[in-house]
Design a protein around this motif. Structure first.
Motif, PDB file in Angstrom:
ATOM      1  N   LEU A 174      -5.811  13.265   6.078  1.00  0.00           N
ATOM      2  CA  LEU A 174      -6.232  11.921   5.692  1.00  0.00           C
ATOM      3  C   LEU A 174      -5.342  11.406   4.565  1.00  0.00           C
TER       4      LEU A 174
ATOM      5  N   GLU B  76      -8.686  17.864   5.226  1.00  0.00           N
ATOM      6  CA  GLU B  76     -10.131  18.037   5.205  1.00  0.00           C
ATOM      7  C   GLU B  76     -10.574  18.960   6.338  1.00  0.00           C
TER       8      GLU B  76
ATOM      9  N   HIS C 113      -2.298  11.676  -2.693  1.00  0.00           N
ATOM     10  CA  HIS C 113      -3.301  10.932  -1.942  1.00  0.00           C
ATOM     11  C   HIS C 113      -3.495  11.490  -0.540  1.00  0.00           C
TER      12      HIS C 113
ATOM     13  N   ARG D 246      -5.341   8.600   1.431  1.00  0.00           N
ATOM     14  CA  ARG D 246      -6.146   7.698   0.611  1.00  0.00           C
ATOM     15  C   ARG D 246      -5.317   6.480   0.211  1.00  0.00           C
TER      16      ARG D 246
ATOM     17  N   ALA E 114     -10.328   0.029  -1.246  1.00  0.00           N
ATOM     18  CA  ALA E 114      -9.772   1.353  -0.936  1.00  0.00           C
ATOM     19  C   ALA E 114     -10.275   1.809   0.429  1.00  0.00           C
ATOM     20  N   ARG E 115      -9.509   2.710   1.060  1.00  0.00           N
ATOM     21  CA  ARG E 115      -9.935   3.252   2.347  1.00  0.00           C
ATOM     22  C   ARG E 115      -9.200   4.569   2.608  1.00  0.00           C
ATOM     23  N   TRP E 116      -9.717   5.348   3.557  1.00  0.00           N
ATOM     24  CA  TRP E 116      -9.057   6.546   4.038  1.00  0.00           C
ATOM     25  C   TRP E 116      -8.454   6.236   5.401  1.00  0.00           C
TER      26      TRP E 116
ATOM     27  N   GLU F 218       0.831  -1.204   0.000  1.00  0.00           N
ATOM     28  CA  GLU F 218       0.000   0.000   0.000  1.00  0.00           C
ATOM     29  C   GLU F 218       0.863   1.250   0.000  1.00  0.00           C
TER      30      GLU F 218
ATOM     31  N   CYS G 233       1.107   4.394  -2.841  1.00  0.00           N
ATOM     32  CA  CYS G 233       0.586   5.711  -2.468  1.00  0.00           C
ATOM     33  C   CYS G 233       1.367   6.824  -3.165  1.00  0.00           C
TER      34      CYS G 233
ATOM     35  N   GLU H 243      -5.638   3.648  -2.180  1.00  0.00           N
ATOM     36  CA  GLU H 243      -6.499   3.286  -3.313  1.00  0.00           C
ATOM     37  C   GLU H 243      -6.454   1.809  -3.641  1.00  0.00           C
TER      38      GLU H 243
ATOM     39  N   LYS I 245      -4.764  14.282   1.895  1.00  0.00           N
ATOM     40  CA  LYS I 245      -5.821  15.295   1.806  1.00  0.00           C
ATOM     41  C   LYS I 245      -5.998  15.965   3.163  1.00  0.00           C
TER      42      LYS I 245
END
Length: 406
Positions: free
Chosen positions: A249, A230, A226, A251, A260-262, A218, A222, A253, A228
């Motif tokens: 956060l 927020e 990816h 991501r 996928a997850r945050w 993963e 990345c 993918e 972010k």
């Protein structure tokens, strides 16, 4: 049409042995497969299906599936019975063979694929490996039944080899261990530009794995974009009054199984910014930034930063840092569990993160949030990280019993 990659995987079938047409009662004419396919053709389609869609297997897992198909067909050729004619007894004999293959079934080290002496076994499989083979082949027979190629799964009802409750996970680095990692990195002399870059990158890498729990694959996939930031809306600030105005956060993918997850990453925000500035980048990544999250200390001939693009490269980085920390501790006469650092890897840092999440669950974090952060789908997997310190548990037990005896 068969999968060409799969066809190449079974070239080790003994010369002169072919799959016989299956006329036995378990074989059916599938309503959704073309007529006239051989067993190998159909299994090739199974592998192709496993490599497609949102839930497709990772390249490493798919390679394992190909290996198991190769072993299966090699054994079926030796036994003289095509897999579409297998009974429960045939499947049972296959599982027994995995754990105790005959001497003629084991190849000598160094024998290459394509040689007449090549075999798909280097020796007996452990209980765990044999159980994994049985699980994959059983899922193959399930699929053959589901697509109407077989009436029944010949493995149905057979207990799995080596099946046991998952053991509590002892492979993690403690906060003191990771503090030593950071101390050893920070103590490096900065004699060159590359040394400065490596120091910033390596401090970030420790943070990344310990404080987000990413799997190695993963992390390799990345990108900087990816990440972010927020803003926390008013309704959530009422629910979490101590929350900061912004939340970082990350991501993921391409998680395990294509999911996928945050992942929350506030805890790596400062080291990420320091790392980026060391590389001459802006502190905060742009949304469309395609640079890898883990960078090399070298550029391409076009002046673009290279990335660590393989699992092996990242694994070598983290294990090298553990070796460095061990040498640093010894040079400074620090007491340390050398065996832990000698065997630690990126996945140990993922376990460290999971252990922290397990403690957070006991303090009120919803278990579903912990599962999502880890990319797990089963609470039983996550429970491996709960109470994984026998010494601490022993001390707590002794204290509680002493209090009860007063």
């Amino acid at each position: 049409m068969s999968d060409p990659n799969f066809d190449g995987a079974i070239t080790g079938r003994p010369a002169g042995v072919t799959s016989r047409p299956a006329g036995q009662s378990n074989r059916l004419d599938s309503p959704i497969l073309p007529p006239g396919l051989t067993d190998e053709d159909v299994v090739g389609r199974w592998l192709a299906a496993k490599a497609s869609g949102r839930g497709r297997l990772s390249p490493a897992t798919l390679a394992q599936y190909r290996t198991e198909a190769e072993r299966l067909f090699w054994y079926a050729g030796q036994a003289g019975t095509p897999i579409s004619a297998w009974t429960l007894d045939d499947f049972t004999a296959f599982v027994v063979f995995l754990q105790a293959p005959a001497p003629w079934a084991i190849r000598n080290p160094g024998v290459r694929r394509g040689s007449p002496d090549w075999r798909p076994f280097l020796g007996p499989l452990s209980d765990r490996s044999a159980g994994q083979t049985q699980k994959i082949v059983t899922s193959l027979f399930d699929w053959l039944r589901d697509v109407g190629y077989l009436q029944r799964n010949p493995a149905a009802g057979l207990p799995a080899v080596g099946r046991r409750l998952p053991e509590k996970q002892p492979r993690f680095l403690s906060p003191d261990d990771t503090a030593l990692l950071r101390e050893a990195i920070a103590a490096r002399p900065e004699r060159s530009r590359e040394a400065c870059l490596a120091k910033a990158r390596d401090l970030f890498a420790v943070d990344l794995f310990e404080r987000t729990g990413l799997r190695t694959t993963e992390a390799v996939r990345c990108r900087m974009g990816h990440v972010k930031i927020e803003p926390v809306p008013a309704e959530l600030r009422r629910e979490f009054p101590d929350a900061p105005p912004f939340q970082w956060l990350l991501r993921v993918e391409h998680g395990k199984g294509g999911k996928a997850r945050w992942v929350p990453c506030d805890e790596i925000a400062l080291s990420l910014q320091a790392y980026r500035m060391a590389y001459g980048l802006s502190p905060v990544p742009a949304p469309d930034e395609t640079l890898p999250l883990l960078l090399s200390v070298r550029r391409t001939r076009f002046g673009i930063w290279k990335g660590l693009r393989s699992r092996t490269g990242v694994w070598n980085l983290i294990t090298g840092l553990c070796d460095e920390a061990l040498a640093y501790a010894r040079a400074h006469r620090r007491r340390i569990d050398a065996e832990r650092f000698e065997t630690a890897s990126t996945h140990w840092l993922r376990h460290s993160y999971a252990k922290g999440l397990a403690a957070a669950v006991s303090n009120g974090l919803d278990a579903r949030a912990a599962l999502e952060n880890m990319g797990h789908s089963d609470l039983r997997t996550f429970n491996q990280y709960v109470d994984d310190e026998p010494l601490k548990r022993a001390l707590a037990t002794a204290l509680a019993r002493a209090r009860g005896a007063r």
